[in-house]
Design a protein around this motif. Sequence first.
Motif, short mmCIF file in Angstrom:
data_model
loop_
_atom_site.label_atom_id
_atom_site.label_comp_id
_atom_site.label_asym_id
_atom_site.label_seq_id
_atom_site.Cartn_x
_atom_site.Cartn_y
_atom_site.Cartn_z
N SER A 84 0.84 -1.20 0.00
CA SER A 84 0.00 0.00 0.00
C SER A 84 0.87 1.24 0.00
N ASP A 85 0.32 2.32 -0.53
CA ASP A 85 0.93 3.63 -0.44
C ASP A 85 0.86 4.10 1.02
N LEU A 86 1.94 4.68 1.52
CA LEU A 86 1.98 5.08 2.93
C LEU A 86 1.17 6.34 3.22
N VAL A 87 0.72 7.02 2.20
CA VAL A 87 -0.12 8.20 2.48
C VAL A 87 -1.57 7.81 2.73
N ARG A 88 -1.90 6.53 2.49
CA ARG A 88 -3.25 6.04 2.75
C ARG A 88 -3.16 4.59 3.23
N VAL A 89 -2.76 4.39 4.46
CA VAL A 89 -2.59 3.03 4.96
C VAL A 89 -3.96 2.46 5.37
N PRO A 90 -4.21 1.20 5.08
CA PRO A 90 -5.54 0.62 5.29
C PRO A 90 -5.78 0.11 6.71
N PHE A 91 -5.59 1.00 7.69
CA PHE A 91 -5.81 0.63 9.09
C PHE A 91 -6.61 1.73 9.78
N PHE A 102 12.21 3.22 9.06
CA PHE A 102 13.66 3.28 8.98
C PHE A 102 14.12 3.50 7.53
N GLN A 103 14.79 4.62 7.29
CA GLN A 103 15.38 4.94 5.98
C GLN A 103 14.33 4.86 4.87
N VAL A 104 13.20 5.47 5.09
CA VAL A 104 12.08 5.44 4.15
C VAL A 104 11.67 6.85 3.72
N LEU A 105 11.77 7.80 4.61
CA LEU A 105 11.16 9.11 4.40
C LEU A 105 11.73 9.84 3.18
N GLU A 106 12.97 9.52 2.79
CA GLU A 106 13.54 10.14 1.59
C GLU A 106 12.89 9.64 0.30
N HIS A 107 12.18 8.52 0.40
CA HIS A 107 11.62 7.88 -0.79
C HIS A 107 10.16 8.20 -1.03
N PRO A 111 6.20 13.48 2.45
CA PRO A 111 6.58 12.98 3.78
C PRO A 111 5.66 13.42 4.90
N GLN A 112 5.14 14.66 4.81
CA GLN A 112 4.25 15.13 5.87
C GLN A 112 2.99 14.29 5.93
N GLN A 113 2.44 13.92 4.78
CA GLN A 113 1.24 13.09 4.76
C GLN A 113 1.52 11.71 5.32
N VAL A 114 2.69 11.17 5.02
CA VAL A 114 3.06 9.86 5.54
C VAL A 114 3.14 9.89 7.06
N LEU A 115 3.78 10.91 7.60
CA LEU A 115 3.91 11.01 9.06
C LEU A 115 2.55 11.23 9.72
N ARG A 116 1.68 11.96 9.07
CA ARG A 116 0.34 12.13 9.62
C ARG A 116 -0.44 10.82 9.63
N GLU A 117 -0.23 9.98 8.62
CA GLU A 117 -0.87 8.68 8.59
C GLU A 117 -0.33 7.78 9.69
#
Length: 247
Positions: A84-91, A102-107, A111-117
């Motif tokens: 799944s895309d980390l900006v919309r995790v199915p949980f 770990f070592q993901v945020l550069e990819h 990134p802000q949306q990922v951290l909010r998720e």
Amino acid sequence: MSKPRTRLPSYVPQWIKRRVEVNVYKLYQFAEETGASLSSNARVLDAGAGEGRFRPELAHTRYVGIDLAVGDTDWDYGNLDVISDLVRVPFAEGSFDAAVCFQVLEHVPEPQQVLREVSRVLKPGGIFFLSAPQSWHQHQKPHDYYRYTSFGLRYLVEESGMEVKSIEPMGGYFWFLSFQLQNINYWLFPSGMKGRRWTWPLRALFGLTFQLILPLILFYLDPLDRVQDETFGHLCIAVKRKHEHTD
């Protein structure tokens, strides 16, 4: 299967490998400490798990690995629990006691949306373990977007609804220099030259010097850098803020 931690031959003692492979020294130490801090009942999200190289450190927990599976083309994503895309995790909100990234945020392009998720799916008071690079070559192209200072990480994490408890660098100038020197043979002798016999003595000499002797010396010199602004990246621990109640 995750890739091995070290590029050194198997006969090199482990204590030497750990000190030469400074690019992962602090990272794996952080992963081991993370695993040790979590109970077997903890439900843990590995956001951007890739091949699951940190799964062994978290195997005693209720581990869930999620990734979009678009990193290195030769990686095996067969052990992922969720693609799944980390900006919309199915949980659902508050599904996890802890999360690692770990070592993901550069990819990730957002990134802000990922951290909010991540914050959304953590329970109030849930703990978040994060690592991200500050200085690194481009990799997993074209999915490589950002590098992060400690101040940038703090801002992004706190804007996502979490409170930063600690941020520390992954080594300083001498470790960073060590890693750069270890790559010298890759630049002097590209893959097309490896089969040429005249390069063998030079490759052996440079390998011994720049991939073993100097890295060991530089490992022990790193405490001389007391500022550690020139670093591979940072390790961060944060906690999701508990909901504030109003009368």
